[in-house]
Design an enzyme around this catalytic site. Structure first.
Site, short mmCIF file in Angstrom:
data_model
loop_
_atom_site.label_atom_id
_atom_site.label_comp_id
_atom_site.label_asym_id
_atom_site.label_seq_id
_atom_site.Cartn_x
_atom_site.Cartn_y
_atom_site.Cartn_z
N GLU A 187 -0.96 -5.36 -2.99
CA GLU A 187 -0.06 -6.18 -3.81
C GLU A 187 -0.31 -5.98 -5.31
O GLU A 187 0.13 -6.77 -6.13
CB GLU A 187 -0.21 -7.66 -3.46
CG GLU A 187 -1.52 -8.30 -3.87
CD GLU A 187 -2.64 -8.13 -2.85
OE1 GLU A 187 -3.61 -8.90 -2.91
OE2 GLU A 187 -2.54 -7.23 -1.99
N ASN B 95 1.82 -13.89 2.88
CA ASN B 95 2.02 -13.19 4.15
C ASN B 95 1.76 -14.12 5.34
O ASN B 95 2.49 -14.11 6.33
CB ASN B 95 1.10 -11.98 4.24
CG ASN B 95 1.72 -10.72 3.66
OD1 ASN B 95 2.94 -10.60 3.57
ND2 ASN B 95 0.89 -9.78 3.25
N ASP C 163 -1.24 -8.14 -10.45
CA ASP C 163 -1.62 -8.53 -9.11
C ASP C 163 -0.82 -9.77 -8.71
O ASP C 163 -0.76 -10.75 -9.46
CB ASP C 163 -3.11 -8.84 -9.05
CG ASP C 163 -3.59 -9.05 -7.63
OD1 ASP C 163 -3.81 -8.05 -6.93
OD2 ASP C 163 -3.75 -10.22 -7.22
#
Length: 313
Positions: free
Chosen positions: A221, A185, A177
Site C-alpha cells: 500500500e 482489507n 503510505d
C-alpha cells in the site's frame, strides 16, 4: 494500429560531418520522420542524451570522435543504450560492416544511399524498437494500479539522480503510505482493498501531473512519487495537491482509528545530489520522514530539505 503506422513519426538523429549527406538523408525521410542532425560526434552524444531520438543514422568516418566511438559511448550510457544505430558510410567491405555490428549497430547502409532502402531500413528498426518499448513498458508497470512498478522507480531514480547531479538540480521524493490499510482489507475485503489502491494511484497521478514526474507503486500500500528538478518548497506544493486529490475521493474507512475516511501519511525530501552520494540517500531520508509522520498520528506529512527536518500537518 498497423505496423506501417508504428514505423512512422519517429525522431531520427542523422550524424554526418558533411551537410550534403545530411540533406540527402533528410530528403529521404522527410514526411515520414522528424529529423535532427549533428555534424560531429560530441554534438551527436549531447542530442542523444537530451532529445531522446528513436533511431540514429551514423557516419563511421568523422573528425574528432568517429562513428565507432560514438556508438560505443551510446552503448555505455544507460540513457542511450536502447537507441538503435544504423551506420551509413562510404566504407563497404565485410570487415567494415562486421566492425560496425560489433560496436553495437543494428544495421549498416553503404553510401551512396538509395532513398527507398533508407526508408525501409528506418521503418524496420523503428518497428522493432517500438515493439521492444511496448514489451519493456509491460515489465515496468504495476499490473493492479497501472502506475510504474518498483523496478521502474529504481531505474528512473538512478537516471534522474545522475542527470540532476550533472546539472546541479534538485530531486524530490514523496513516499506515500495508506493509513491502516490492513484494517481496511480486514473490514471491506481484499477486492475492495485492490479497488482502493487503484483509486489512490489515480489520485496521485492527478496530483503529480508534470510530464517528467513519476508515480510508482513502491510495495503493498506504499507509493513513491519522484519529482525531478523540484526543491522542497515545490515538492511541498505537490504534497498538498496529493492530499487534496486523495481527500476528494471520500473513501470511507470505518475501521480506521484516525479518520472516518481513508487517509495517507507521507515522507517528503529534496536533495541536490552530490558527487559520490548514492540515490538511496534520498529514499532512506524520505522513509525516515514517513515513519515520523506515521508515529506522529498519521494523516500528515513530514519533510526535509538536504537534511533540514521539519514537521508538517
Amino acid at each position: 494500429m498497423s505496423w506501417t503506422e508504428i514505423a512512422l513519426n519517429g525522431r531520427v538523429l542523422v550524424v554526418d560531418d558533411a551537410m550534403e549527406n545530411i540533406q540527402i538523408l533528410h530528403g529521404a525521410l522527410q514526411g515520414e520522420q522528424e529529423v535532427l542532425f549533428a555534424l560531429d560526434g560530441s554534438r551527436a552524444l549531447e542530442l542523444a542524451r537530451t532529445q531522446h531520438p528513436d533511431l540514429i543514422l551514423l557516419d563511421a568516418v568523422m573528425p574528432g570522435i568517429d562513428g565507432y566511438a560514438v556508438c560505443a559511448a551510446l552503448q555505455a550510457g544507460p540513457e542511450t543504450r536502447d537507441i538503435p544505430v544504423i551506420f551509413v558510410t562510404a566504407l563497404n567491405t565485410p570487415e567494415d560492416e562486421t566492425r560496425a555490428l560489433a560496436a553495437g549497430a543494428a544495421d549498416f547502409i553503404s553510401k551512396p544511399v538509395n532513398a527507398a532502402v533508407v526508408r525501409a531500413r528506418v521503418r524496420t528498426q523503428l518497428t522493432v524498437k517500438r515493439q521492444a518499448d511496448a514489451l519493456r513498458a509491460l515489465t515496468l508497470t504495476d499490473a493492479l494500479t497501472g502506475v510504474a512498478n518498483r523496478r521502474a522507480f529504481d531505474e528512473r531514480l538512478e537516471a534522474e539522480w545522475r542527470r540532476c547531479a550533472r546539472a546541479g538540480l534538485p530531486v524530490a521524493l514523496i513516499l506515500v503510505d495508506v493509513d491502516h490499510f490492513k484494517l481496511y482489507n480486514d473490514y471491506y475485503g481484499h477486492q475492495a482493498g485492490d479497488a482502493c489502491l487503484v483509486q489512490v494511484a489515480a489520485a496521485l497521478r492527478r496530483g503529480a501531473s508534470r510530464t517528467h514526474d513519476l508515480v510508482s507503486r513502491y510495495g503493498g500500500e506504499e507509493f513513491a512519487v519522484l519529482l525531478p528538478q523540484l526543491d522542497a518548497k515545490g515538492a511541498e506544493g505537490v504534497a498538498r495537491r496529493l492530499l487534496d486529490s486523495l481527500a476528494q475521493l471520500h473513501l470511507p474507512h470505518a475501521a480506521s482509528p484516525t479518520s472516518p475516511n481513508l487517509t495517507v501519511s507521507m515522507g517528503l525530501c529534496s536533495f541536490v545530489p552530490q558527487e559520490g552520494q548514492p540515490a538511496t540517500t534520498l529514499v532512506a531520508e524520505a522513509d525516515t520522514l514517513l515513519y515520523q509522520a506515521k508515529a506522529g498520528g498519521r494523516n500528515q506529512y513530514r519533510m526535509c530539505a538536504n537534511g533540514a527536518n521539519a514537521a508538517q500537518t
